[in-house]
Design an enzyme around this catalytic site. Structure first.
Site, PDB file in Angstrom:
ATOM      1  N   ARG A 432     -13.710 -13.138  26.130  1.00  0.00           N
ATOM      2  CA  ARG A 432     -12.929 -14.265  25.625  1.00  0.00           C
ATOM      3  C   ARG A 432     -13.513 -15.574  26.140  1.00  0.00           C
ATOM      4  NH1 ARG A 432     -10.227 -10.178  27.649  1.00  0.00           N
ATOM      5  NH2 ARG A 432      -8.599  -9.117  26.478  1.00  0.00           N
ATOM      6  N   ARG A 540      -1.442   4.369   8.636  1.00  0.00           N
ATOM      7  CA  ARG A 540      -1.366   3.256   7.690  1.00  0.00           C
ATOM      8  C   ARG A 540      -1.713   1.932   8.360  1.00  0.00           C
ATOM      9  NH1 ARG A 540       4.505   2.801   5.322  1.00  0.00           N
ATOM     10  NH2 ARG A 540       3.443   1.203   4.090  1.00  0.00           N
ATOM     11  N   ASP A 556       4.664   0.992   0.156  1.00  0.00           N
ATOM     12  CA  ASP A 556       5.037   2.392   0.022  1.00  0.00           C
ATOM     13  C   ASP A 556       4.777   2.816  -1.413  1.00  0.00           C
ATOM     14  OD1 ASP A 556       5.805   2.689   2.631  1.00  0.00           O
ATOM     15  OD2 ASP A 556       7.930   2.262   2.259  1.00  0.00           O
ATOM     16  N   GLU A 557       4.606   4.106  -1.628  1.00  0.00           N
ATOM     17  CA  GLU A 557       4.234   4.587  -2.961  1.00  0.00           C
ATOM     18  C   GLU A 557       5.340   4.388  -3.993  1.00  0.00           C
ATOM     19  OE1 GLU A 557       3.485   8.728  -2.712  1.00  0.00           O
ATOM     20  OE2 GLU A 557       5.443   9.223  -1.839  1.00  0.00           O
ATOM     21  N   ASP A 558       6.599   4.251  -3.557  1.00  0.00           N
ATOM     22  CA  ASP A 558       7.713   4.105  -4.493  1.00  0.00           C
ATOM     23  C   ASP A 558       8.219   2.667  -4.585  1.00  0.00           C
ATOM     24  OD1 ASP A 558       8.643   4.055  -1.941  1.00  0.00           O
ATOM     25  OD2 ASP A 558      10.364   5.374  -2.272  1.00  0.00           O
ATOM     26  N   GLU A 644       7.253   3.312  12.112  1.00  0.00           N
ATOM     27  CA  GLU A 644       6.002   2.561  12.212  1.00  0.00           C
ATOM     28  C   GLU A 644       6.189   1.114  11.773  1.00  0.00           C
ATOM     29  OE1 GLU A 644       6.170   3.655   7.967  1.00  0.00           O
ATOM     30  OE2 GLU A 644       6.700   4.629   9.854  1.00  0.00           O
ATOM     31  N   ASP A 645       7.088   0.874  10.817  1.00  0.00           N
ATOM     32  CA  ASP A 645       7.339  -0.491  10.356  1.00  0.00           C
ATOM     33  C   ASP A 645       8.072  -1.308  11.414  1.00  0.00           C
ATOM     34  OD1 ASP A 645       9.532   1.122  10.141  1.00  0.00           O
ATOM     35  OD2 ASP A 645      10.060   0.535   8.096  1.00  0.00           O
ATOM     36  N   ARG A 692      15.643   5.781  13.927  1.00  0.00           N
ATOM     37  CA  ARG A 692      15.264   4.368  13.954  1.00  0.00           C
ATOM     38  C   ARG A 692      16.062   3.615  15.022  1.00  0.00           C
ATOM     39  NH1 ARG A 692      12.141   3.128   9.589  1.00  0.00           N
ATOM     40  NH2 ARG A 692      12.723   0.939   9.384  1.00  0.00           N
TER      41      ARG A 692
END
Length: 737
Positions: A432, A540, A556-558, A644-645, A692
């Site tokens: 750094r 992801r 997401d896929e949906d 994860e979110d 969660r």
């Protein structure tokens, strides 16, 4: 004739001067001899009336013998050389870089504690911070750096924490190697009355991470100066700084303040004994007390009673909250607890500790946060601080908060900063720079392995005057096998690919079945890449090499979106590239009954989480997620296939100290499946919700505090929901459905 007269006159004048000098001096000596009384000592000139109050000049014998109250510099240097025989150590002479070039890189090993050996609370926190860091290894063969299990923090022989026979113990370590590649933590060295730098054992070629380091003894580029902290300093997290908002004007009720002990004798007494001279009881409050220790009454002077009485009139916390500048004089040692207290309180430290090597001085630019005074020029301090302008005061106070929260608010941060400084020295080619260390969000969350260029980090765009890129990469998390062309993921691919800002689409395949052939996917105007996610939920957020844009759209896929919604959210992200920008919000709350954090999906006017099922963020957070967070948290995510979110929101908010941003949405993000669904989706089960809830508390425990920040802000397009023609609106589709 004239010349002869001149020579005669010149000779007569010379004779007269010689006679005058001879007889005058002789008479003076005779007069002094005749008038001297028997047994009377001759008074040296000048004859001071208050001579009894003035110290005499040192005689030659005194100088040779080291007379006087302090220890002569030469003697101090000799004592230092005898204690630290490797005082000229530098990284290239006393450090084995070969141990750090292995496949595992920078790893730190902690020796197991000695049997029946007491370890102080502070040292236990230091060892725990190392053991929980991403650099820890339990295998000494992988280690680049070693930390002793023996408590070396307090080396005052009068202390109950003093550990005996350290020399004998460390010589028994087969990996000691005269201290090479070892770091020794120390807060207190020496003992009464001189409090020298003596640690009571030979440190050899070990790196000293030491408080109250003297610049004479500090080995630049090798040792690390750390702050003096108390046993109550928190392990993780720590309290936020007290400057919650910028007050204008920034000056407070008191200009300058100090409240603390006064030493009547010994080292450090000179500075604190003089502090009463600047006290005026109005805008400058300088209070000392000699009421400390067991036998203070035996040594108290004429000022003690008055000082003690004045001392009780003011509350220390009230002074901290309401003072612009705080005096930080030296104590018995150069460092002081008041240094960290002043930083947290946004009370600009005024240092009176000559020769103190300030904490982390290798990387921190302290002239932007403190005023360095001189112990010998105490009376000039009031005029010095009065001359500091309002703009400068505000800048100094803001910098104290940045440094406090980045490096000093917990033992964890102090230890990690020490390790990161040493790591930067070992890998100097990927280290750094000073700007990274001295700018928000601080050096600990800037990983130089990702990049050494400032323009590659989202939080430097504003200060550099640059804008983020004009394209994004969409990453779709797919868990269901592809069995029909009417599945939601097919429509999602068409919607996203139509965006003029989309550079490419990556499908992260996490289904149990193998991914379909490329011909099964619909044709699109942008490249499509299918990547194996290894059936891990945390994959992801891996730093995939195929992501070549700064912006990442996580889906997401949906997910059901319109192209105009994607475009608007991307425009918003370009204005806030360091934050998460998306649609579905969630929130956290504190349950006072259960005394735990709660998680809610109820739609209210307040939120603190934006789900990454439909959100933009900078790709650097992928690298931070994979390399900054501990493996235990990522393992929890993979084990439960959940949270994860939430973890990504925790991470981003801990870096920015800001909430995510919610944008306008055509439809509400649904939590429950429709009535036609026969089976509940995994994310809609009560077990999923309870997981969660547990995740929020687990993550808060690791961070040491709750980094999530609530917000009531939602950003809408101009004229959104206004009663004007839809044709006048840029994002028309957002209101048609």
């Amino acid at each position: 004739m004239q010349a002869r007269k001149k020579y005669v006159l010149l000779g007569l004048c010379t004779c007269c001067w010689l006679l005058l000098f001879y007889w005058g001096g002789l008479q003076e000596r005779l007069l002094s001899f005749l008038t001297r009384r028997q047994g009377e000592v001759v008074r040296p000139w000048p004859d001071w009336l208050d001579r009894a109050l003035l110290p005499g000049y040192a005689e030659n014998a005194e100088l040779q013998d080291g007379g006087g109250g302090g220890e002569p510099p030469r003697q101090r240097r000799q004592a230092w050389a005898s204690i630290y025989k490797d005082s000229r150590c530098r990284m290239d002479t006393c450090f084995d870089f070969g141990r750090c070039r292995a496949r595992d890189g920078f790893r730190v090993y902690v020796y197991p504690p000695e049997k029946n050996e007491r370890v102080s609370e502070s040292y236990r926190k230091i060892l725990a911070s190392v053991a929980e860091s991403r650099y820890y290894t339990s295998d000494p063969r992988e280690a680049c750096l070693f930390v002793l299990g023996i408590d070396t923090l307090d080396r005052d022989q009068l202390s109950t924490q003093f550990v005996q026979n350290v020399d004998e113990k460390i010589r028994g370590y087969p990996l000691w190697n005269d201290g090479r590649n070892h770091v020794i933590f120390n807060l207190y060295s020496g003992t009464w009355p001189n409090y020298t730098e003596d640690l009571g054992f030979n440190v050899g070629q070990a790196i000293l991470a030491k408080a109250s380091l003297n610049t004479e003894h500090f080995r630049p580029g090798f040792d690390v100066s750390i702050p003096l902290f108390s046993k109550d300093h928190p392990q993780k997290g720590g309290e936020r700084g007290w400057l919650l908002r910028n007050t204008v004007p920034p000056r407070r009720k008191y200009l300058l303040m100090f409240k603390g002990k006064r030493y009547l004798t010994g080292i450090g007494s000179d500075t604190r004994n003089a502090l009463h001279h600047i006290h005026n009881g109005k805008d400058i409050v300088s209070l000392t007390t000699c009421k400390h220790g067991k036998d203070w009454e035996k040594h108290k002077d004429a000022r003690c009673d008055h000082d003690n009485q004045e001392y009780e009139r003011f509350d220390y916390q009230e002074l901290l909250h309401n003072s612009t500048f705080c005096l930080v004089p030296r104590g018995r040692r150069l460092g002081s607890f008041r240094f960290l207290e002043s930083l947290q309180a946004a009370c600009i430290p005024v240092l009176l500790s000559n020769g103190w090597e300030l904490p982390f001085s290798d990387v921190i630019q302290w002239n932007q946060a403190v005023i360095e005074g001189d112990e010998r020029l105490l009376l000039q301090v009031p005029s010095t601080v009065r001359a500091v302008g309002v703009d400068r005061v505000l800048a100094l106070r803001q910098r104290t908060q940045m440094l406090w929260e980045a490096y000093f608010s917990s033992v964890d941060k102090i230890v990690l900063t020490t390790l990161e400084i040493i790591k930067d020295r070992v890998y100097a080619h990927i280290s750094r720079n000073k700007f990274m260390w001295n700018s928000l969000p601080g050096g600990l969350v800037v990983l130089p392995e990702y990049s050494t260029h400032l323009a590659h980090y989202p939080f430097y765009y504003l200060s550099l005057g640059i804008s983020p890129g004009q394209e994004f990469t969409a990453v779709i998390h797919a868990t269901s096998p592809l069995v029909s062309q009417s599945q939601p993921i097919m429509k999602l691919l068409q919607v996203v690919s139509k965006s003029k800002y989309c550079s490419q689409i990556i499908i992260l395949w996490n289904s149990e079945k193998p991914p379909p052939h490329r011909s099964k996917w619909p044709p699109m105007p942008v490249p499509l890449v299918v990547t194996d996610g290894r059936r891990k939920t945390s994959s992801r957020f891996l730093p995939h090499v195929s992501i070549d844009t700064e912006a990442v759209l996580s889906l997401d896929e949906d997910t059901v979106l319109l192209t105009s919604e994607v475009n608007f959210a991307f425009h918003v992200w370009q204005s806030f590239p360091e934050r998460i920008v998306g649609y579905p919000p969630r929130s956290h709350f504190w349950d006072p009954v259960k005394k735990i954090w709660g998680y809610t999906s109820k739609w209210t006017n307040e939120f603190s989480i934006v789900l990454t099922g439909a959100a933009f963020y900078h790709r650097y957070y992928h690298y931070l997620f994979s390399h900054y967070l501990p493996p235990s948290l990522r393992a929890l995510v993979d084990r439960t296939s959940n949270c994860e979110d939430i973890l990504m929101n925790f991470l981003v908010s801990s870096v920015t100290h800001l909430p995510p941003i919610k944008v306008a949405q055509r439809k509400q993000y649904k939590e429950m499946p429709g009535p036609q669904s026969t089976n509940m989706a995994p994310w809609a089960t009560p077990e999923h919700f309870n997981q969660r809830q547990d995740c929020v508390n687990t993550f808060a425990s690791w961070f040491g505090y709750m980094p999530l920040v609530h917000s009531q802000l939602r950003l809408d397009p101009v004229l959104f929901k206004d009663h004007v023609s839809v044709l006048r609106k840029k994002y028309k589709d957002l209101e048609r459905a």
